[in-house]
Design a protein around this motif. Structure first.
Motif, PDB file in Angstrom:
ATOM      1  N   UNK A 132      17.388  18.199 -16.229  1.00 30.04           N
ATOM      2  CA  UNK A 132      17.459  19.571 -16.992  1.00 30.04           C
ATOM      3  C   UNK A 132      16.684  19.325 -18.360  1.00 30.04           C
ATOM      4  N   UNK A 133      17.616  17.961 -18.682  1.00 26.46           N
ATOM      5  CA  UNK A 133      17.459  17.375 -20.087  1.00 26.46           C
ATOM      6  C   UNK A 133      16.208  17.120 -20.690  1.00 26.46           C
ATOM      7  N   UNK A 134      15.585  16.653 -19.631  1.00 24.35           N
ATOM      8  CA  UNK A 134      14.596  16.123 -19.036  1.00 24.35           C
ATOM      9  C   UNK A 134      13.431  17.091 -20.058  1.00 24.35           C
ATOM     10  N   UNK A 135      13.100  18.226 -18.939  1.00 26.90           N
ATOM     11  CA  UNK A 135      12.507  19.381 -18.913  1.00 26.90           C
ATOM     12  C   UNK A 135      12.663  20.334 -19.918  1.00 26.90           C
ATOM     13  N   UNK A 136      14.337  19.849 -20.784  1.00 24.64           N
ATOM     14  CA  UNK A 136      14.494  21.152 -21.690  1.00 24.64           C
ATOM     15  C   UNK A 136      13.859  20.099 -23.103  1.00 24.64           C
ATOM     16  N   UNK A 137      13.997  18.832 -23.128  1.00 18.86           N
ATOM     17  CA  UNK A 137      12.830  18.038 -23.644  1.00 18.86           C
ATOM     18  C   UNK A 137      11.405  18.225 -24.070  1.00 18.86           C
ATOM     19  N   UNK A 138      10.836  18.408 -23.404  1.00 21.36           N
ATOM     20  CA  UNK A 138       9.539  18.340 -23.185  1.00 21.36           C
ATOM     21  C   UNK A 138       8.627  19.737 -23.339  1.00 21.36           C
ATOM     22  N   UNK A 139       9.660  21.118 -22.829  1.00 18.12           N
ATOM     23  CA  UNK A 139       9.741  22.584 -23.375  1.00 18.12           C
ATOM     24  C   UNK A 139       9.382  22.505 -24.597  1.00 18.12           C
ATOM     25  N   UNK A 140       9.320  21.651 -25.692  1.00 19.50           N
ATOM     26  CA  UNK A 140       9.950  21.827 -26.874  1.00 19.50           C
ATOM     27  C   UNK A 140       9.059  20.595 -27.235  1.00 19.50           C
ATOM     28  N   UNK A 141       8.684  19.585 -26.785  1.00 19.35           N
ATOM     29  CA  UNK A 141       7.353  18.542 -27.455  1.00 19.35           C
ATOM     30  C   UNK A 141       5.847  19.552 -27.169  1.00 19.35           C
ATOM     31  N   UNK A 142       6.432  20.495 -25.998  1.00 26.37           N
ATOM     32  CA  UNK A 142       4.802  20.562 -25.810  1.00 26.37           C
ATOM     33  C   UNK A 142       4.082  21.253 -26.460  1.00 26.37           C
ATOM     34  N   UNK A 143       5.003  22.426 -27.543  1.00 23.36           N
ATOM     35  CA  UNK A 143       4.481  23.455 -28.530  1.00 23.36           C
ATOM     36  C   UNK A 143       3.635  22.286 -29.519  1.00 23.36           C
ATOM     37  N   UNK A 144       4.301  21.450 -29.335  1.00 22.15           N
ATOM     38  CA  UNK A 144       4.155  20.426 -31.433  1.00 22.15           C
ATOM     39  C   UNK A 144       2.354  20.117 -30.802  1.00 22.15           C
ATOM     40  N   UNK A 145       2.485  19.212 -29.743  1.00 17.60           N
ATOM     41  CA  UNK A 145       0.985  18.942 -29.241  1.00 17.60           C
ATOM     42  C   UNK A 145      -0.278  19.301 -29.273  1.00 17.60           C
ATOM     43  N   UNK A 146       0.278  21.274 -29.209  1.00 16.84           N
ATOM     44  CA  UNK A 146      -0.690  22.339 -29.619  1.00 16.84           C
ATOM     45  C   UNK A 146      -1.260  21.668 -31.239  1.00 16.84           C
ATOM     46  N   UNK A 147      -0.458  21.456 -32.108  1.00 15.03           N
ATOM     47  CA  UNK A 147      -0.975  21.380 -33.574  1.00 15.03           C
ATOM     48  C   UNK A 147      -1.417  19.983 -33.853  1.00 15.03           C
ATOM     49  N   UNK A 148      -1.603  19.453 -33.002  1.00 18.77           N
ATOM     50  CA  UNK A 148      -2.298  18.354 -33.462  1.00 18.77           C
ATOM     51  C   UNK A 148      -3.715  18.310 -32.531  1.00 18.77           C
ATOM     52  N   UNK A 149      -3.870  19.200 -32.071  1.00 22.16           N
ATOM     53  CA  UNK A 149      -5.467  19.260 -31.482  1.00 22.16           C
ATOM     54  C   UNK A 149      -5.859  20.121 -32.377  1.00 22.16           C
ATOM     55  N   UNK A 150      -7.697  19.628 -32.140  1.00 22.53           N
ATOM     56  CA  UNK A 150      -8.841  19.925 -32.791  1.00 22.53           C
ATOM     57  C   UNK A 150      -8.933  21.126 -32.412  1.00 22.53           C
ATOM     58  N   UNK A 151     -10.130  21.314 -33.474  1.00 27.10           N
ATOM     59  CA  UNK A 151     -10.856  23.358 -32.805  1.00 27.10           C
ATOM     60  C   UNK A 151     -11.463  23.146 -31.617  1.00 27.10           C
ATOM     61  N   UNK A 152     -11.674  22.662 -31.681  1.00 22.18           N
ATOM     62  CA  UNK A 152     -12.746  22.809 -30.113  1.00 22.18           C
ATOM     63  C   UNK A 152     -11.893  23.258 -28.645  1.00 22.18           C
ATOM     64  N   UNK A 153     -10.695  23.131 -29.096  1.00 17.79           N
ATOM     65  CA  UNK A 153      -9.787  23.068 -27.812  1.00 17.79           C
ATOM     66  C   UNK A 153      -9.127  24.064 -28.047  1.00 17.79           C
ATOM     67  N   UNK A 154      -9.234  24.834 -28.426  1.00 18.19           N
ATOM     68  CA  UNK A 154      -8.912  26.538 -28.394  1.00 18.19           C
ATOM     69  C   UNK A 154      -7.515  27.216 -27.686  1.00 18.19           C
ATOM     70  N   UNK A 155      -8.581  26.874 -26.423  1.00 25.61           N
ATOM     71  CA  UNK A 155      -8.100  27.560 -25.174  1.00 25.61           C
ATOM     72  C   UNK A 155      -7.083  26.730 -24.769  1.00 25.61           C
ATOM     73  N   UNK A 156      -6.575  25.312 -25.093  1.00 29.31           N
ATOM     74  CA  UNK A 156      -5.044  24.651 -25.050  1.00 29.31           C
ATOM     75  C   UNK A 156      -3.796  25.189 -25.191  1.00 29.31           C
ATOM     76  N   UNK A 157      -4.272  25.735 -26.517  1.00 31.52           N
ATOM     77  CA  UNK A 157      -3.004  26.617 -26.571  1.00 31.52           C
ATOM     78  C   UNK A 157      -2.090  27.413 -25.194  1.00 31.52           C
ATOM     79  N   UNK A 158      -3.117  27.942 -24.630  1.00 29.61           N
ATOM     80  CA  UNK A 158      -2.354  29.406 -23.774  1.00 29.61           C
ATOM     81  C   UNK A 158      -1.717  27.611 -22.420  1.00 29.61           C
ATOM     82  N   UNK A 159      -2.263  26.581 -22.275  1.00 26.00           N
ATOM     83  CA  UNK A 159      -2.113  25.324 -21.367  1.00 26.00           C
ATOM     84  C   UNK A 159      -0.871  24.489 -21.950  1.00 26.00           C
ATOM     85  N   UNK A 160      -0.474  24.711 -23.325  1.00 24.03           N
ATOM     86  CA  UNK A 160       0.900  23.942 -23.452  1.00 24.03           C
ATOM     87  C   UNK A 160       1.693  25.032 -23.363  1.00 24.03           C
TER      88      UNK A 160
END
Length: 100
Positions: free
Chosen positions: A8-36
């Motif tokens: 539960x702790x690992x999944x909770x931290x992962x749930x918080x980290x995934x949106x931050x990964x979206x901030x580091x994406x390049x503009x051509x990968x715009x559809x990845x927001x939905x996946x993250x």
């Protein structure tokens, strides 16, 4: 059954980290927001499910004193996890809208 709390702790931290990964994406990968965002909410839901499974385990073994000791904090932690996950994904969505 301690793996439920660790998972539960690992999944909770992962749930918080995934949106931050979206901030580091390049503009051509715009559809990845939905996946993250989708994966973030799945991790959040699984973390809450693990806590429910742990509470059920305490009921099955009839350890009511442990359940009464941990139930309040489990509800608080699940609430914080859900609210922060929603807020982080909203910021990721707003960031995605601004870059388009």
């Amino acid at each position: 059954m301690d793996w439920l709390n660790i998972g539960s702790l690992i999944l909770g931290v992962t749930a918080w980290v995934l949106p931050f990964l979206h901030f580091n994406r390049k503009k051509e990968h715009a559809t990845r927001w939905v996946t993250y965002s989708f994966l973030s909410f799945i991790c959040c839901g699984m973390a809450i499910l693990f806590q429910l499974m742990f509470q059920y385990h305490l009921v099955k073994i009839e350890d009511f004193s442990a359940m009464m000791d941990t139930a309040g904090f489990a509800v608080f932690a699940a609430s914080v996890l859900l609210v922060v996950t929603i807020i982080l994904n909203m910021f990721a969505w707003l960031n995605d809208r601004q870059t388009m």
